[in-house]
Scaffold this motif. Structure first.
Motif, PDB file in Angstrom:
ATOM      1  N   SER A 138       0.890  -1.151   0.000  1.00 43.67           N
ATOM      2  CA  SER A 138       0.000   0.000   0.000  1.00 43.67           C
ATOM      3  C   SER A 138       0.928   1.200   0.000  1.00 43.67           C
ATOM      4  O   SER A 138       1.827   1.293   0.849  1.00 43.67           O
ATOM      5  N   CYS A 139       0.764   2.088  -0.976  1.00 39.28           N
ATOM      6  CA  CYS A 139       1.719   3.186  -1.094  1.00 39.28           C
ATOM      7  C   CYS A 139       1.083   4.414  -1.744  1.00 39.28           C
ATOM      8  O   CYS A 139      -0.005   4.344  -2.305  1.00 39.28           O
ATOM      9  N   THR A 140       1.806   5.513  -1.634  1.00 38.48           N
ATOM     10  CA  THR A 140       1.441   6.726  -2.359  1.00 38.48           C
ATOM     11  C   THR A 140       2.651   7.164  -3.177  1.00 38.48           C
ATOM     12  O   THR A 140       3.793   6.980  -2.757  1.00 38.48           O
ATOM     13  N   ILE A 141       2.368   7.717  -4.337  1.00 41.07           N
ATOM     14  CA  ILE A 141       3.418   8.265  -5.196  1.00 41.07           C
ATOM     15  C   ILE A 141       2.917   9.622  -5.666  1.00 41.07           C
ATOM     16  O   ILE A 141       1.801   9.744  -6.170  1.00 41.07           O
ATOM     17  N   THR A 142       3.738  10.632  -5.479  1.00 42.29           N
ATOM     18  CA  THR A 142       3.382  11.987  -5.881  1.00 42.29           C
ATOM     19  C   THR A 142       4.009  12.286  -7.232  1.00 42.29           C
ATOM     20  O   THR A 142       5.223  12.117  -7.410  1.00 42.29           O
ATOM     21  N   VAL A 143       3.169  12.691  -8.185  1.00 42.67           N
ATOM     22  CA  VAL A 143       3.640  12.996  -9.540  1.00 42.67           C
ATOM     23  C   VAL A 143       3.129  14.371  -9.958  1.00 42.67           C
ATOM     24  O   VAL A 143       2.151  14.877  -9.410  1.00 42.67           O
ATOM     25  N   ALA A 144       3.796  14.957 -10.931  1.00 43.32           N
ATOM     26  CA  ALA A 144       3.341  16.235 -11.476  1.00 43.32           C
ATOM     27  C   ALA A 144       2.022  16.017 -12.215  1.00 43.32           C
ATOM     28  O   ALA A 144       1.862  15.039 -12.954  1.00 43.32           O
TER      29      ALA A 144
END
Length: 187
Positions: free
Chosen positions: A89-95
């Protein structure tokens, strides 16, 4: 389980079936001999190939088509074939500019691709739970299933694939699905 004559990587990494199919796509531009009508010179050629398991229908990112045969992708096959499934379970921040669409039927694939690149749509089983907009960024909340030989390797594989800052909130090993015999039933 594959029989003794089968190469150890020549099986589905998901269900271990040896019933594989190769999809080859070829695009070429050729000069033609005006006297015979035969192609004589390749101006441009492009070939893509994907191996797929006929039992579970999953693509096989550990296999490459080179020189007319399937070969193991040395950077992936051991992890995919010898490893076990891990769920993160994760989060990834992208433009936000890197996300093609974030609503509608294509949103899940577009957000997975923006967050994890090709691995997010071809190698991992990624499920976008939801996403949030934060200024010029989008935070993608995902459940990701990937194959690895250890928790450390699973974390490293996710870090290498992430196309922005990654936060892993949980990582757990799952059991490998049962092997499939070449007849299509579970072994």
């Amino acid at each position: 389980m594959p029989d003794a004559g089968t190469l150890p990587w020549m099986r589905c990494y998901r269900c271990w079936s040896t019933s594989l199919e190769l999809h080859v796509h070829y695009d070429g531009i050729h000069r033609v001999d005006p006297a015979t009508g035969s192609p004589v010179q390749a101006v441009e050629e492009h070939q893509e190939a994907v191996a797929q398991c006929l039992d579970c229908m999953h693509d096989q990112p550990h296999l490459l088509f080179r020189d007319g045969r399937l070969v193991a992708d040395e950077s992936r096959w051991e992890r995919l074939v010898m490893g076990t499934p891990w769920v993160a379970s994760c989060t990834i921040t992208v433009a936000a500019d890197d996300v093609e669409v974030c609503s509608g039927p294509e949103a899940g694939e577009a957000l997975s691709f923006a967050a994890l690149g090709d691995a997010g749509t071809q190698e991992f089983f990624s499920h976008v739970r939801f996403h949030t907009h934060q200024g010029d960024d989008i935070v993608v909340h995902l459940l990701v299933e990937l194959y690895a030989r250890s928790g450390d390797e699973a974390g490293t594989v996710l870090e290498d694939a992430a196309r922005g800052p990654l936060v892993i909130t949980s990582l757990a090993e799952e059991s490998r699905p049962p092997a499939v015999s070449s007849g299509g039933g579970h072994a």
